[in-house]
Design an enzyme around this catalytic site. Structure first.
Site, mmCIF file in Angstrom:
data_model
loop_
_atom_site.group_PDB
_atom_site.id
_atom_site.type_symbol
_atom_site.label_atom_id
_atom_site.label_comp_id
_atom_site.label_asym_id
_atom_site.label_seq_id
_atom_site.Cartn_x
_atom_site.Cartn_y
_atom_site.Cartn_z
ATOM 1 N N LYS A 251 36.511 29.336 28.045
ATOM 2 C CA LYS A 251 36.581 29.723 29.455
ATOM 3 C C LYS A 251 36.295 28.498 30.296
ATOM 4 C CE LYS A 251 37.301 33.515 31.837
ATOM 5 N NZ LYS A 251 38.176 34.624 31.404
HETATM 6 P P1 NAD Z 1 41.975 38.746 40.867
HETATM 7 O O1 NAD Z 1 41.305 37.607 41.527
HETATM 8 O O2 NAD Z 1 43.466 38.829 40.878
HETATM 9 O O3 NAD Z 1 41.431 40.149 41.483
HETATM 10 C C1 NAD Z 1 40.077 40.470 41.587
HETATM 11 C C2 NAD Z 1 39.963 41.715 42.477
HETATM 12 O O4 NAD Z 1 38.610 42.158 42.502
HETATM 13 C C3 NAD Z 1 40.378 41.477 43.931
HETATM 14 O O5 NAD Z 1 41.063 42.626 44.395
HETATM 15 C C4 NAD Z 1 39.026 41.344 44.650
HETATM 16 O O6 NAD Z 1 39.086 41.690 46.025
HETATM 17 C C5 NAD Z 1 38.225 42.351 43.864
HETATM 18 N N1 NAD Z 1 36.781 42.185 43.984
HETATM 19 C C6 NAD Z 1 36.062 41.049 43.962
HETATM 20 N N2 NAD Z 1 34.752 41.343 44.122
HETATM 21 C C7 NAD Z 1 34.662 42.688 44.229
HETATM 22 C C8 NAD Z 1 33.594 43.606 44.395
HETATM 23 N N3 NAD Z 1 32.329 43.176 44.481
HETATM 24 N N4 NAD Z 1 33.886 44.920 44.440
HETATM 25 C C9 NAD Z 1 35.162 45.353 44.344
HETATM 26 N N5 NAD Z 1 36.205 44.541 44.184
HETATM 27 C C10 NAD Z 1 35.952 43.224 44.123
HETATM 28 O O7 NAD Z 1 41.414 38.761 39.362
HETATM 29 P P2 NAD Z 1 42.067 39.475 38.093
HETATM 30 O O8 NAD Z 1 42.856 38.462 37.351
HETATM 31 O O9 NAD Z 1 42.669 40.764 38.505
HETATM 32 O O10 NAD Z 1 40.754 39.753 37.216
HETATM 33 C C11 NAD Z 1 39.943 40.891 37.412
HETATM 34 C C12 NAD Z 1 39.004 41.023 36.221
HETATM 35 O O11 NAD Z 1 39.755 41.162 35.018
HETATM 36 C C13 NAD Z 1 38.084 39.820 36.015
HETATM 37 O O12 NAD Z 1 36.828 40.273 35.600
HETATM 38 C C14 NAD Z 1 38.757 39.040 34.900
HETATM 39 O O13 NAD Z 1 37.855 38.269 34.142
HETATM 40 C C15 NAD Z 1 39.328 40.186 34.087
HETATM 41 N N6 NAD Z 1 40.448 39.776 33.254
HETATM 42 C C16 NAD Z 1 41.522 39.141 33.793
HETATM 43 C C17 NAD Z 1 42.585 38.780 32.965
HETATM 44 C C18 NAD Z 1 43.819 38.099 33.511
HETATM 45 O O14 NAD Z 1 44.704 37.743 32.714
HETATM 46 N N7 NAD Z 1 43.961 37.929 34.809
HETATM 47 C C19 NAD Z 1 42.524 39.070 31.598
HETATM 48 C C20 NAD Z 1 41.421 39.754 31.099
HETATM 49 C C21 NAD Z 1 40.376 40.094 31.933
#
Ligand code: NAD
Length: 419
Positions: free
Chosen positions: A109
């Protein structure tokens, strides 16, 4: 759960889950010590020229946890609150995630302490290219392959790929995944995490005696993962009654029009502009009486402080470590079925693996083939975890960790790293 011991609630969760698995598996303490520790980490402080001609120094890092099963794989996060300790935890999750779904990767990471929303496109590009040069000691198609995470997306991956290609003096598309399709990105990667979550969530609803058609769901976070999960669950017949982002959310018992909400957000609107639903806070969303809750935002959202008020019957953990161990215990006692992060959101690393393989071979698969293979990986992994959970009378999280930690332990031992 406090973060007192490790300086990171997420790292405390990572250690808790690993230590319990090591103990339950009866792992030799020396081998457990090897698996518990981070193999390698690089911290970089680097200058970036801002649009007004001034310079700022940013701090970034890359952590590689365990490389016994293959090259390092993991996301790159741009967030003002990310710490090295968080990145260690997230790298550990990647190791277990790749193992539980059977991919030949170790866990990594990276991150930069920055709020990307405060940067112009040019500043983001200069930051990303400079970061890539600093981290290029570690990065490479056969060594460590970044992917998007919070605050990064296909554009950042394109800049990373281009910078590494300039260093190599030839194109190295396999050096990152989650790229735009025009430069070797894979069809289906963007929706892959949501597709994987939807596959396991629908199965978990059925296993809990709930018909997914007409079942209700609330989704916290409406970024790449949350929005695609909402769209795909809706397409599977699930009624999405609430979604949120960092500014709060909306709720309607009759169900929300997810496509309309996605368009609204894409056009820069706010949930408050959506007509026909009530506003609600993130805390209220987490405690709605729904069949399915999918946290897709940040870590440690369901804890000892609010788990008793969570009414969902099934939780699919889109965000890593969305439920902390105290929350796990409370929900487990109540019989809530939790599909753990290392399984539920593994669709992203699975699709990344497909992208990497296609780039290494310079042989592109048809979109239908990618979706079918992703589904196959998710269904097989879910069934293996479910079977182990039943056989050992443990939670899905414990079962997933038993499978993952045992695989990494075997690889570590057989390579002779462990004497
Ligand atoms: P992103 O930045 O596209 O979206 C994050 C979302 O969460 C946004 O809508 C933001 O406004 C919201 N958010 C932030 N803080 C918040 C809070 N306190 N309460 C409610 N909403 C909140 O990120 P993403 O890529 O969608 O990732 C989201 C999660 O999924 C992360 O934890 C990430 O580690 C995990 N994840 C992502 C991937 C990937 O390929 N993108 C893969 C596995 C896991």
């Amino acid at each position: 759960m406090t973060d007192g011991t490790y300086g990171s609630a997420t790292l405390a969760i990572a250690y808790h889950n690993f230590d319990r698995a090591a103990e339950q598996l009866g792992l030799d303490p020396s081998l457990a010590m090897v698996l518990r520790n981070i193999k390698r980490e690089l911290i970089v402080h680097f200058p970036v020229e801002m649009d007004d001609g001034s310079h700022r120094v940013f701090t970034g890092f890359r952590v590689q946890h365990n490389l016994s099963r293959g090259p390092a794989k993991g996301g790159l996060r741009y967030h003002p609150a990310i710490t090295l300790a968080d990145a260690r935890a997230l790298a550990m999750f990647m190791t277990w995630k790749a193992a539980v779904v059977g991919l030949p990767f170790g866990g990594a990471k990276g991150g930069v302490i920055v709020d990307p929303k405060t940067l112009s496109v040019g500043e983001r590009e200069r930051l990303t290219r400079r970061l890539t040069t600093e981290l290029s000691l570690l990065l490479g198609a056969d060594r460590d392959i970044p992917a998007p995470d919070i605050g990064t997306g296909p554009q950042e991956m394109a800049w990373i790929m281009d910078t590494l290609s300039m260093h190599a003096r030839h194109s190295v598309p396999a050096s990152v995944t989650g790229k735009p399709i025009a430069i070797g990105g894979s069809e289906g990667r963007h929706a892959a995490v949501g597709r994987g979550i939807t596959t396991v969530a629908v199965q978990a609803l059925r296993d809990s005696g709930i018909d997914p058609t007409g079942a209700t769901a609330a989704i916290q976070g409406f970024g790449q993962v949350g929005s695609t999960t909402a769209q795909l669950l809706a397409a599977a017949g699930v009624r999405i009654v609430s979604v949120s982002d960092s500014g709060g959310g909306v709720h309607s018992d009759a169900g929300l029009d997810v496509d309309a909400l996605s368009s609204l957000k894409e056009e820069g609107g706010a949930f408050a502009d959506y007509v026909g639903a009530d506003a609600l806070t993130n805390d209220e969303l987490l405690t709605l009486p729904v069949d399915l809750l999918v946290p897709c935002a940040l870590e440690a959202q369901i804890t000892g402080a609010n788990a008793a008020r969570v009414s969902a019957r099934v939780i699919a953990e889109g965000a890593n470590a969305a439920v902390d161990p105290d929350g796990d215990a409370i929900l487990g006692d109540r019989g809530v079925l939790i599909v753990p992060d290392i399984l539920a959101n593994a669709g992203g690393v699975a699709a990344s693996y497909f992208e990497w393989v296609q780039d290494l071979q310079l042989f592109l698969w048809a979109p239908g083939e990618i979706t079918a293979r992703l589904r196959d990986v998710m269904v097989r992994s879910y069934e293996a975890v479910r079977a182990r959970s039943h056989a050992e009378a443990v939670s899905m999280r414990e079962a997933a960790y038993h499978i993952a930690v045992a695989k990494v332990a075997e690889a570590t031992e057989v390579r002779g790293i462990y004497p």
